[in-house]
Design a protein around this motif. Structure first.
Motif, PDB file in Angstrom:
ATOM      1  N   PRO A 107       0.835  -1.200   0.000  1.00  0.00           N
ATOM      2  CA  PRO A 107       0.000   0.000   0.000  1.00  0.00           C
ATOM      3  C   PRO A 107       0.868   1.247   0.000  1.00  0.00           C
ATOM      4  O   PRO A 107       1.897   1.288   0.673  1.00  0.00           O
ATOM      5  CB  PRO A 107      -0.797  -0.123   1.305  1.00  0.00           C
ATOM      6  CG  PRO A 107       0.020  -1.008   2.167  1.00  0.00           C
ATOM      7  CD  PRO A 107       0.709  -1.973   1.239  1.00  0.00           C
ATOM      8  N   SER A 160       0.662   5.603  -0.005  1.00  0.00           N
ATOM      9  CA  SER A 160      -0.008   6.896   0.011  1.00  0.00           C
ATOM     10  C   SER A 160       1.010   7.972  -0.314  1.00  0.00           C
ATOM     11  O   SER A 160       2.180   7.863   0.054  1.00  0.00           O
ATOM     12  CB  SER A 160      -0.641   7.164   1.385  1.00  0.00           C
ATOM     13  OG  SER A 160      -1.724   6.292   1.597  1.00  0.00           O
ATOM     14  N   ASP A 177      -4.543   8.707  -1.026  1.00  0.00           N
ATOM     15  CA  ASP A 177      -4.232   7.486  -0.299  1.00  0.00           C
ATOM     16  C   ASP A 177      -4.213   6.283  -1.235  1.00  0.00           C
ATOM     17  O   ASP A 177      -4.364   6.405  -2.451  1.00  0.00           O
ATOM     18  CB  ASP A 177      -5.195   7.290   0.877  1.00  0.00           C
ATOM     19  CG  ASP A 177      -6.638   7.083   0.438  1.00  0.00           C
ATOM     20  OD1 ASP A 177      -7.540   7.393   1.244  1.00  0.00           O
ATOM     21  OD2 ASP A 177      -6.875   6.616  -0.697  1.00  0.00           O
ATOM     22  N   ASN A 178      -4.030   5.106  -0.635  1.00  0.00           N
ATOM     23  CA  ASN A 178      -3.867   3.908  -1.451  1.00  0.00           C
ATOM     24  C   ASN A 178      -5.105   3.592  -2.299  1.00  0.00           C
ATOM     25  O   ASN A 178      -4.996   2.943  -3.332  1.00  0.00           O
ATOM     26  CB  ASN A 178      -3.555   2.719  -0.536  1.00  0.00           C
ATOM     27  CG  ASN A 178      -3.160   1.476  -1.304  1.00  0.00           C
ATOM     28  OD1 ASN A 178      -2.121   1.442  -1.947  1.00  0.00           O
ATOM     29  ND2 ASN A 178      -4.001   0.468  -1.261  1.00  0.00           N
ATOM     30  N   ASP A 179      -6.270   4.043  -1.851  1.00  0.00           N
ATOM     31  CA  ASP A 179      -7.512   3.820  -2.600  1.00  0.00           C
ATOM     32  C   ASP A 179      -7.914   5.037  -3.416  1.00  0.00           C
ATOM     33  O   ASP A 179      -9.065   5.136  -3.848  1.00  0.00           O
ATOM     34  CB  ASP A 179      -8.641   3.447  -1.631  1.00  0.00           C
ATOM     35  CG  ASP A 179      -8.387   2.120  -0.943  1.00  0.00           C
ATOM     36  OD1 ASP A 179      -8.705   1.985   0.247  1.00  0.00           O
ATOM     37  OD2 ASP A 179      -7.829   1.207  -1.612  1.00  0.00           O
ATOM     38  N   LYS A 195       0.454   4.281 -10.591  1.00  0.00           N
ATOM     39  CA  LYS A 195       0.975   4.986  -9.413  1.00  0.00           C
ATOM     40  C   LYS A 195       2.451   5.337  -9.571  1.00  0.00           C
ATOM     41  O   LYS A 195       3.137   5.593  -8.583  1.00  0.00           O
ATOM     42  CB  LYS A 195       0.757   4.177  -8.135  1.00  0.00           C
ATOM     43  CG  LYS A 195      -0.700   3.931  -7.793  1.00  0.00           C
ATOM     44  CD  LYS A 195      -0.842   3.246  -6.450  1.00  0.00           C
ATOM     45  CE  LYS A 195      -2.291   3.010  -6.095  1.00  0.00           C
ATOM     46  NZ  LYS A 195      -2.444   2.353  -4.783  1.00  0.00           N
ATOM     47  N   TYR A 250       4.553   3.961   2.917  1.00  0.00           N
ATOM     48  CA  TYR A 250       3.912   2.660   2.703  1.00  0.00           C
ATOM     49  C   TYR A 250       2.806   2.497   3.741  1.00  0.00           C
ATOM     50  O   TYR A 250       2.990   1.905   4.803  1.00  0.00           O
ATOM     51  CB  TYR A 250       4.926   1.537   2.807  1.00  0.00           C
ATOM     52  CG  TYR A 250       5.813   1.401   1.591  1.00  0.00           C
ATOM     53  CD1 TYR A 250       7.185   1.573   1.688  1.00  0.00           C
ATOM     54  CD2 TYR A 250       5.269   1.104   0.342  1.00  0.00           C
ATOM     55  CE1 TYR A 250       7.997   1.445   0.574  1.00  0.00           C
ATOM     56  CE2 TYR A 250       6.076   0.980  -0.773  1.00  0.00           C
ATOM     57  CZ  TYR A 250       7.440   1.158  -0.654  1.00  0.00           C
ATOM     58  OH  TYR A 250       8.241   1.031  -1.762  1.00  0.00           O
ATOM     59  N   THR A 251       1.642   3.043   3.422  1.00  0.00           N
ATOM     60  CA  THR A 251       0.512   2.996   4.326  1.00  0.00           C
ATOM     61  C   THR A 251      -0.774   3.133   3.520  1.00  0.00           C
ATOM     62  O   THR A 251      -0.761   3.646   2.395  1.00  0.00           O
ATOM     63  CB  THR A 251       0.602   4.124   5.372  1.00  0.00           C
ATOM     64  OG1 THR A 251      -0.520   4.053   6.245  1.00  0.00           O
ATOM     65  CG2 THR A 251       0.596   5.477   4.698  1.00  0.00           C
ATOM     66  N   TYR A 252      -1.880   2.664   4.074  1.00  0.00           N
ATOM     67  CA  TYR A 252      -3.167   2.792   3.376  1.00  0.00           C
ATOM     68  C   TYR A 252      -3.731   4.206   3.471  1.00  0.00           C
ATOM     69  O   TYR A 252      -4.432   4.663   2.579  1.00  0.00           O
ATOM     70  CB  TYR A 252      -4.185   1.818   3.966  1.00  0.00           C
ATOM     71  CG  TYR A 252      -3.970   0.387   3.556  1.00  0.00           C
ATOM     72  CD1 TYR A 252      -3.375  -0.523   4.430  1.00  0.00           C
ATOM     73  CD2 TYR A 252      -4.370  -0.073   2.302  1.00  0.00           C
ATOM     74  CE1 TYR A 252      -3.173  -1.844   4.048  1.00  0.00           C
ATOM     75  CE2 TYR A 252      -4.176  -1.392   1.927  1.00  0.00           C
ATOM     76  CZ  TYR A 252      -3.574  -2.263   2.805  1.00  0.00           C
ATOM     77  OH  TYR A 252      -3.382  -3.574   2.440  1.00  0.00           O
TER      78      TYR A 252
END
Length: 123
Positions: free
Chosen positions: A31, A33, A52-54, A75, A99-101
């Motif tokens: 993931p 962000s 963010d990741n989504d 990305k 590396y975070t959601y």
């Protein structure tokens, strides 16, 4: 590790537009962000926009309705479209990643940074 390289800064008159790009090399299966920050001389670094990741986005109140953060499908590239620029937008702009959601407007939450690109808004 994440490598980030910004481009697209420059000088523009008030009311003008610029698009910043950030080329990112990151592990594809984690993931991720990303965010844009800026820092003017004598001021603290401030968060401008996050994704963010989504692909959820957030903006600082000072740029809402004027700036748009986006990224390509892979990305690999992060963008910041800046419209209706004001003199107070003058700053060094940095791309950041973690590396975070979930994304954050706090610089303390990011551990990978680009070298920055200068944006100057002046008549």
């Amino acid at each position: 590790q994440v490598q980030l390289v910004e481009s697209g800064g420059g000088s523009v008159q008030p009311g003008g537009s610029l698009r910043l790009s950030c080329a990112a090399s990151a592990y594809a299966y984690a993931p991720l962000s990303m965010a844009w920050f800026r820092q003017a001389p004598g001021k603290e670094r401030e968060g401008v926009a996050t994704i963010d990741n989504d692909a959820g986005t957030t903006y600082a109140d000072s740029v809402k309705g004027r700036f748009t953060i986006s990224q390509d499908n892979s990305k690999n590239t992060l963008y910041l479209q800046m419209n209706s620029l004001k003199p107070e937008d003058t700053a060094m702009y940095y791309c950041a990643a973690a590396y975070t959601y979930w994304a954050s407007l706090s610089p303390a939450d990011y551990n990978y940074w680009g070298q920055g690109t200068q944006v100057t808004v002046s008549s």
